[in-house]
Motif scaffolding. Structure first.
Motif, short mmCIF file in Angstrom:
data_model
loop_
_atom_site.label_atom_id
_atom_site.label_comp_id
_atom_site.label_asym_id
_atom_site.label_seq_id
_atom_site.Cartn_x
_atom_site.Cartn_y
_atom_site.Cartn_z
N ARG A 1 48.92 25.17 41.21
CA ARG A 1 49.25 26.01 42.52
C ARG A 1 48.30 26.95 42.79
NH1 ARG A 1 54.77 26.92 42.26
NH2 ARG A 1 55.79 25.46 40.60
N TRP A 2 47.20 26.13 43.64
CA TRP A 2 46.08 26.65 44.15
C TRP A 2 46.29 27.67 44.95
CZ3 TRP A 2 41.61 27.01 42.05
CH2 TRP A 2 40.49 27.44 42.85
N THR A 3 47.16 27.46 45.99
CA THR A 3 47.51 28.57 47.20
C THR A 3 47.86 29.86 46.56
OG1 THR A 3 48.07 26.58 48.74
CG2 THR A 3 48.73 28.99 49.37
N ASP A 4 48.78 29.60 45.77
CA ASP A 4 49.40 31.15 45.19
C ASP A 4 48.20 31.61 44.30
OD1 ASP A 4 51.72 30.74 46.50
OD2 ASP A 4 52.82 29.66 44.79
N SER A 5 47.51 31.00 43.59
CA SER A 5 46.44 31.44 42.84
C SER A 5 45.49 32.51 43.42
CB SER A 5 45.80 30.45 42.18
OG SER A 5 46.39 29.50 41.25
N VAL A 6 45.09 31.61 44.77
CA VAL A 6 44.10 32.41 45.75
C VAL A 6 44.98 33.71 46.27
CG1 VAL A 6 42.84 32.22 47.71
CG2 VAL A 6 42.65 30.39 45.84
N ARG A 7 46.19 33.47 46.50
CA ARG A 7 46.88 34.73 46.96
C ARG A 7 47.06 35.86 46.35
NH1 ARG A 7 51.27 31.03 50.56
NH2 ARG A 7 49.96 30.60 52.34
N THR A 8 47.34 35.26 44.99
CA THR A 8 47.33 36.52 43.84
C THR A 8 45.76 37.24 43.72
OG1 THR A 8 48.50 35.00 42.39
CG2 THR A 8 47.47 36.70 41.39
N LEU A 9 44.88 36.70 43.94
CA LEU A 9 43.67 37.66 43.88
C LEU A 9 43.56 38.23 45.12
CD1 LEU A 9 41.17 34.80 42.28
CD2 LEU A 9 42.26 36.89 41.17
N LEU A 10 43.73 37.66 46.39
CA LEU A 10 43.55 38.07 47.74
C LEU A 10 44.71 39.41 47.75
CD1 LEU A 10 43.34 35.11 50.04
CD2 LEU A 10 41.42 36.61 49.26
N ASP A 11 45.71 39.44 47.14
CA ASP A 11 46.51 40.59 47.38
C ASP A 11 46.04 41.71 46.53
OD1 ASP A 11 48.31 39.00 48.65
OD2 ASP A 11 49.76 38.58 47.22
N GLY A 12 45.38 41.47 45.46
CA GLY A 12 44.87 42.74 44.62
C GLY A 12 43.62 43.18 45.17
N ASP A 13 42.73 42.75 46.09
CA ASP A 13 41.44 42.91 46.52
C ASP A 13 41.14 42.54 48.00
OD1 ASP A 13 39.05 43.79 46.92
OD2 ASP A 13 38.21 43.48 44.79
N ASP A 14 41.31 43.23 49.20
CA ASP A 14 40.85 42.89 50.36
C ASP A 14 39.35 42.44 50.44
OD1 ASP A 14 43.56 43.47 51.12
OD2 ASP A 14 43.06 45.31 51.92
N GLY A 15 38.50 43.05 49.60
CA GLY A 15 37.26 42.69 49.67
C GLY A 15 36.78 41.69 48.63
N LEU A 16 37.51 40.84 48.12
CA LEU A 16 37.40 39.66 47.31
C LEU A 16 36.40 38.65 47.88
CD1 LEU A 16 38.03 38.37 44.35
CD2 LEU A 16 39.79 37.32 45.78
N GLU A 17 35.22 38.51 47.03
CA GLU A 17 34.51 37.33 47.25
C GLU A 17 34.50 36.18 46.40
OE1 GLU A 17 30.46 38.82 47.98
OE2 GLU A 17 30.97 40.63 48.04
N PHE A 18 34.20 34.99 46.76
CA PHE A 18 34.37 33.78 46.29
C PHE A 18 33.22 33.10 45.88
CE2 PHE A 18 38.63 34.75 47.64
CZ PHE A 18 39.67 34.25 46.35
N ASP A 19 32.79 32.46 44.89
CA ASP A 19 31.57 31.65 44.63
C ASP A 19 32.11 30.27 43.96
OD1 ASP A 19 29.13 30.98 44.26
OD2 ASP A 19 28.55 31.92 42.55
N GLU A 20 31.91 29.28 44.55
CA GLU A 20 32.07 27.98 44.04
C GLU A 20 31.11 27.48 43.19
OE1 GLU A 20 34.43 23.75 45.55
OE2 GLU A 20 34.14 25.63 46.67
N ILE A 21 31.27 26.76 41.88
CA ILE A 21 30.48 25.90 41.24
C ILE A 21 31.13 24.39 41.14
CG2 ILE A 21 29.65 25.46 39.07
CD1 ILE A 21 29.59 28.27 38.46
N GLY A 22 30.17 23.58 41.66
CA GLY A 22 30.89 22.28 41.90
C GLY A 22 31.04 21.66 43.04
N GLY A 23 30.62 22.19 44.13
CA GLY A 23 31.04 21.75 45.40
C GLY A 23 31.39 22.61 46.50
#
Length: 281
Positions: free
Chosen positions: A245-267
């Motif tokens: 449930r990747w889409t919902d996982s990301v939305r869970t975080l976005l719903d909690g913080d409008d200024g959320l940043e993402f950093d990816e390891i491995g691609g």
């Protein structure tokens, strides 16, 4: 707030890990000893063409992304406020959050890869621009039974899994409807009902281990919510038979913080998915 993400199977490539192996010779040798093969040779040269095989891919990716995580700490990069990983990547998220140590994670993913590789009767396909509910309705209308939704990558891409004859029928149905799809280079119908035998065996294997609670929140693929106390073993076993449930996982975080940043390891694949999810695509 910073969310650090870990890519899963499919992000492997010949040459991976070359930037970190020399910095951690002790851990690299230890991993090779545990796995029973030369990790550096597999990842950087792949002389026997084994890197694409699930039982080798999973421990190799876990080990490389673990070293990349240690390097991130060594560089004193900005600490993560939460972690998440796509399928296999969740093990690196749990390692980073202190749920288990490097060796435990390596033994877990080696067993996971072995069990998943043994479940070879089937495959997976990415389907574009068709919501899951509508997709299942279309398949049912054409008499295609036995397809599971195995992943929700973005709002416009889901992944299905099934046995070979069912997947062939699904492809024919999608082609007739002019729905775009891409078969994935995997050997089995991961994250579906067909992995139940592997789930049972993996759940039994997990009883040998004890797990700490995450020191930093980790989002579960199964629930798209942070891990709850005492649920690590159950979530890791359930992950084999439930959709990512990747889409919902990301939305869970976005719903909690409008200024959320993402950093990816491995691609960069997960970063591209996050971009699409943010855009509502």
């Amino acid at each position: 707030m910073l969310a650090v993400m870990f890519a899963g199977q499919g992000s492997q490539e010949k040459g991976m890990g070359g930037e970190v192996f020399e910095r951690y010779p002790g851990l690299v040798q230890f991993a090779s000893d545990v796995l029973g093969y030369d990790l550096v040779s597999l990842c950087t040269e792949d002389p026997d063409h084994l890197l694409a095989r699930t039982e080798y891919t999973q421990p190799a990716l876990y080990a490389v992304n673990a070293l990349r995580t240690f390097e991130r700490v060594h560089r004193e990069d900005r600490p993560a406020d939460c972690y998440l990983g796509h399928s296999l990547g969740e093990y690196n998220a749990l390692l980073a959050a202190g749920v288990f140590d490097f060796e435990t994670g390596l033994r877990l993913v080696a067993k996971r890869g072995e069990l998943m590789a043994a479940a070879s009767d089937g495959g997976m396909t990415a389907v574009m621009d068709t919501p899951a509910e509508r997709l299942l309705q279309i398949l049912a209308e054409d008499g295609v039974d036995g397809v599971d939704i195995a992943g929700f990558n973005t709002g416009s891409q889901v992944v299905i899994a099934a046995t070979p004859p069912v997947l062939t029928a699904a492809h024919d149905c999608l082609a007739r409807r002019e729905i775009r799809f891409v078969p994935l280079k995997v050997s089995a119908p991961f994250h579906s009902r067909y992995m139940e035998p592997a789930r049972v065996r993996f759940a039994e294997f997990l009883t040998q281990f004890s797990f700490a609670e995450p020191a930093t929140p980790v989002i579960s693929n199964v629930t798209a919510r942070p891990y709850e106390p005492g649920q690590t073993a159950r979530m890791l076993a359930e992950q084999l038979v439930t959709p990512v449930r990747w889409t919902d996982s990301v939305r869970t975080l976005l719903d909690g913080d409008d200024g959320l940043e993402f950093d990816e390891i491995g691609g960069l694949a997960l970063s591209h998915m996050v971009y699409k999810i943010k855009a509502g695509a």
